[in-house]
Motif scaffolding. Structure first.
Motif, mmCIF file in Angstrom:
data_model
loop_
_atom_site.group_PDB
_atom_site.id
_atom_site.type_symbol
_atom_site.label_atom_id
_atom_site.label_comp_id
_atom_site.label_asym_id
_atom_site.label_seq_id
_atom_site.Cartn_x
_atom_site.Cartn_y
_atom_site.Cartn_z
ATOM 1 N N SER A 1 0.877 -1.170 0.000
ATOM 2 C CA SER A 1 0.000 0.000 0.000
ATOM 3 C C SER A 1 0.915 1.221 0.000
ATOM 4 O O SER A 1 2.000 1.203 0.574
ATOM 5 C CB SER A 1 -0.913 0.014 1.226
ATOM 6 N N GLY A 2 0.480 2.259 -0.665
ATOM 7 C CA GLY A 2 1.305 3.455 -0.703
ATOM 8 C C GLY A 2 0.673 4.538 -1.533
ATOM 9 O O GLY A 2 -0.390 4.347 -2.136
ATOM 10 N N GLY A 3 1.342 5.668 -1.563
ATOM 11 C CA GLY A 3 0.774 6.786 -2.283
ATOM 12 C C GLY A 3 1.724 7.947 -2.419
ATOM 13 O O GLY A 3 2.935 7.806 -2.287
ATOM 14 N N VAL A 4 1.123 9.110 -2.681
ATOM 15 C CA VAL A 4 1.881 10.349 -2.786
ATOM 16 C C VAL A 4 1.501 11.240 -1.613
ATOM 17 O O VAL A 4 0.357 11.232 -1.149
ATOM 18 C CB VAL A 4 1.660 11.068 -4.138
ATOM 19 N N PHE A 5 2.462 11.996 -1.154
ATOM 20 C CA PHE A 5 2.324 12.830 0.031
ATOM 21 C C PHE A 5 2.714 14.247 -0.359
ATOM 22 O O PHE A 5 3.819 14.467 -0.852
ATOM 23 C CB PHE A 5 3.213 12.294 1.155
ATOM 24 N N PHE A 6 1.822 15.205 -0.121
ATOM 25 C CA PHE A 6 2.012 16.547 -0.656
ATOM 26 C C PHE A 6 1.288 17.559 0.227
ATOM 27 O O PHE A 6 0.604 17.186 1.182
ATOM 28 C CB PHE A 6 1.480 16.617 -2.096
ATOM 29 N N ALA A 7 1.442 18.832 -0.096
ATOM 30 C CA ALA A 7 0.776 19.896 0.654
ATOM 31 C C ALA A 7 -0.133 20.693 -0.274
ATOM 32 O O ALA A 7 0.164 20.863 -1.456
ATOM 33 C CB ALA A 7 1.809 20.822 1.282
#
Length: 151
Positions: free
Chosen positions: A114-120
């Motif tokens: 499982s995973g993804g993108v991390f952003f603001a």
């Protein structure tokens, strides 16, 4: 009161500095519909969602950027079905000039799938778009800690 049988998060309300800018960002990234809005000069807000379901409310009533060193929202996470959807969102975010915490799709933990993108967002609110499977098993950005910890 007895325990609720089916407890779910209803919606998340976020303070923003520029309602127009944030509305455009959230609509572009998440394909939200406008469900309702308040346009009074001193009380601007918008309700965003999909299929008539309220998911996020934005309130124009703050200044500066979201502090990570103070108590409050750690991050807001959105789950999609596939890692291809995560990658598509990543492309949209790159086009918007979003700030990423890590490069590309990263697993939630060591050798996780499982995973993804991390952003603001434009106000520095930390966000995540992830899929429950399909992330390449790899080393996580921080060994021994969840990626979504934004460490």
């Amino acid at each position: 009161m007895s325990k609720a049988k089916n407890l779910r998060t209803g919606h998340v309300g976020l303070n923003v500095t520029d309602l127009d800018r944030s509305t455009a960002f959230y609509r572009e990234v998440f394909d939200f519909d406008v469900l309702a809005e308040g346009k009074d000069a001193d009380r601007r807000w918008i309700f965003l969602g999909r299929d008539s379901r309220l998911l996020v409310t934005l309130w124009q009533q703050s200044e500066g950027t979201a502090p990570t060193a103070l108590p409050g929202l750690h991050h807001l996470s959105f789950e999609v079905d596939t890692v291809d959807e995560v990658r598509a969102a990543e492309e949209v975010l790159r086009g918007l000039g979003a700030e990423f915490s890590y490069e590309g799709v990263v697993p939630h933990g060591e050798s996780g799938t499982s995973g993804g993108v991390f952003f603001a967002d434009p106000d520095g609110i930390r966000l995540e778009i992830y899929a429950p499977t399909g992330a390449d098993p790899a080393d996580a950005p921080t060994a021994g800690a969840p990626t979504c910890g934004f460490f």
